[in-house]
Design a protein around this motif. Sequence first.
Motif, PDB file in Angstrom:
ATOM      1  N   LEU A 129       0.833  -1.191   0.000  1.00 43.89           N
ATOM      2  CA  LEU A 129       0.000   0.000   0.000  1.00 43.89           C
ATOM      3  C   LEU A 129       0.871   1.245   0.000  1.00 43.89           C
ATOM      4  N   LYS A 130       0.560   2.164  -0.892  1.00 45.63           N
ATOM      5  CA  LYS A 130       1.304   3.414  -1.001  1.00 45.63           C
ATOM      6  C   LYS A 130       0.383   4.574  -0.614  1.00 45.63           C
ATOM      7  N   LEU A 131       0.769   5.261   0.445  1.00 47.46           N
ATOM      8  CA  LEU A 131      -0.036   6.379   0.938  1.00 47.46           C
ATOM      9  C   LEU A 131       0.064   7.560  -0.018  1.00 47.46           C
ATOM     10  N   ASP A 132      -1.086   8.199  -0.281  1.00 49.65           N
ATOM     11  CA  ASP A 132      -1.109   9.432  -1.074  1.00 49.65           C
ATOM     12  C   ASP A 132      -0.615  10.558  -0.174  1.00 49.65           C
ATOM     13  N   TRP A 143      -4.878   5.185   0.167  1.00 53.38           N
ATOM     14  CA  TRP A 143      -3.771   4.369  -0.317  1.00 53.38           C
ATOM     15  C   TRP A 143      -4.039   3.922  -1.752  1.00 53.38           C
ATOM     16  N   LYS A 144      -2.969   3.659  -2.473  1.00 54.58           N
ATOM     17  CA  LYS A 144      -3.028   3.010  -3.772  1.00 54.58           C
ATOM     18  C   LYS A 144      -2.414   1.615  -3.625  1.00 54.58           C
ATOM     19  N   ARG A 145      -3.085   0.637  -4.224  1.00 54.98           N
ATOM     20  CA  ARG A 145      -2.573  -0.739  -4.162  1.00 54.98           C
ATOM     21  C   ARG A 145      -2.884  -1.440  -5.479  1.00 54.98           C
ATOM     22  N   ALA A 146      -1.883  -2.105  -6.029  1.00 58.34           N
ATOM     23  CA  ALA A 146      -2.064  -2.866  -7.266  1.00 58.34           C
ATOM     24  C   ALA A 146      -2.716  -4.200  -6.938  1.00 58.34           C
ATOM     25  N   GLU A 147      -3.868  -4.455  -7.535  1.00 62.78           N
ATOM     26  CA  GLU A 147      -4.593  -5.709  -7.324  1.00 62.78           C
ATOM     27  C   GLU A 147      -4.508  -6.559  -8.592  1.00 62.78           C
ATOM     28  N   PRO A 148      -4.187  -7.847  -8.460  1.00 61.56           N
ATOM     29  CA  PRO A 148      -4.091  -8.724  -9.639  1.00 61.56           C
ATOM     30  C   PRO A 148      -5.381  -8.705 -10.465  1.00 61.56           C
ATOM     31  N   GLY A 149      -5.243  -8.410 -11.733  1.00 61.41           N
ATOM     32  CA  GLY A 149      -6.387  -8.407 -12.642  1.00 61.41           C
ATOM     33  C   GLY A 149      -7.289  -7.195 -12.535  1.00 61.41           C
ATOM     34  N   ILE A 160      -9.682  -0.251   5.215  1.00 61.88           N
ATOM     35  CA  ILE A 160      -8.380  -0.702   5.708  1.00 61.88           C
ATOM     36  C   ILE A 160      -8.231  -0.402   7.197  1.00 61.88           C
ATOM     37  N   VAL A 161      -7.830  -1.414   7.961  1.00 65.21           N
ATOM     38  CA  VAL A 161      -7.382  -1.205   9.335  1.00 65.21           C
ATOM     39  C   VAL A 161      -5.864  -1.062   9.273  1.00 65.21           C
TER      40      VAL A 161
END
Length: 326
Positions: A129-132, A143-149, A160-161
Amino acid sequence: MKSKHFPIVGTKSSLLWDEDTDAWTYLSGEPIRDNTPRLYHQLIPTLFRSVDIRANAISNMPWSLMKGDGEEPFETSEDYQNKTGLVSNMNVMLYLIEASLVLAGSAYWKREQNVAGFDKMRHLDPTSLKLDEKKAAEGIIEWKRAEPGKGELTYTPEQIVYLWYPDPYIEIGPPASWPAKTALTACGVLANMDEFARNYFGRGAIKAMLFSMQGASKESATEFESWWNKYITGIKNAFRTKVINAENVTPIVVGEGIQELAEVTLSQEKREEIAIAMSIPMSILFANAANYATANQDKRNWYEDKVIPEAKFIASILNEQLFEAE
């Protein structure tokens, strides 16, 4: 016609101590440069054991979950039944929280839905997770997160906790310092010492060396270089012989052997530095560090000074972001 002379300066400067320099050519494997807790957690036994000890201590702490103002616990660690439906295996999830905090300074659970449509929590890779940071400066957490597909998705605290190690220099966001990060230098020294030993025995326990050849043709020199490269590729080649057509082949040793490495105290010092960074007494991390009575007292002090405060910190975040919100 008068000839002209032009001075040509054929010099180039390189820093000998810079890891990215081109001043050195590595003959037996480059130093480990991926200076990350993820890599060292895999390579350094002291770091792995430190993380495991801390995470196990947290995951096995007794706890109770109260409902409202009731006097009887709604859920306990001794008889966990997942009555909330949120966490199927609390011990494992608590272990992952502490391990993530130690290795990455952050820990994340993501709200997902089970087959019945109820929320459940899933542990996330703390580095995924990458915080803006621009929004964080305005007090908005995303946050930005790359999700498969699915590509890159945006998440908010409703999904998110999050647990961030406290850092006095960070107002909003993950810390700049955390236990494993402060141990990176010590881990790097140990990793490169292990790499040295691996390469040393991998080339048949032969010290790194250069060769001075007199009276050898270019073909002979090339043949010798080819043979030598094959000769040092493993211990199975250590006792093979080769006759070279040269008047004189003089080896020039430019490296050290395993004996020089064994005689220094650097290895023990770096392991102790890791223990300090991990806030674990030597008597707990190293079995031969103290007698039984001292080890027991150290362990009790460690629980009072580190484990219990850490558990309270984690419990306060879970209460605030998860259980009180339900």
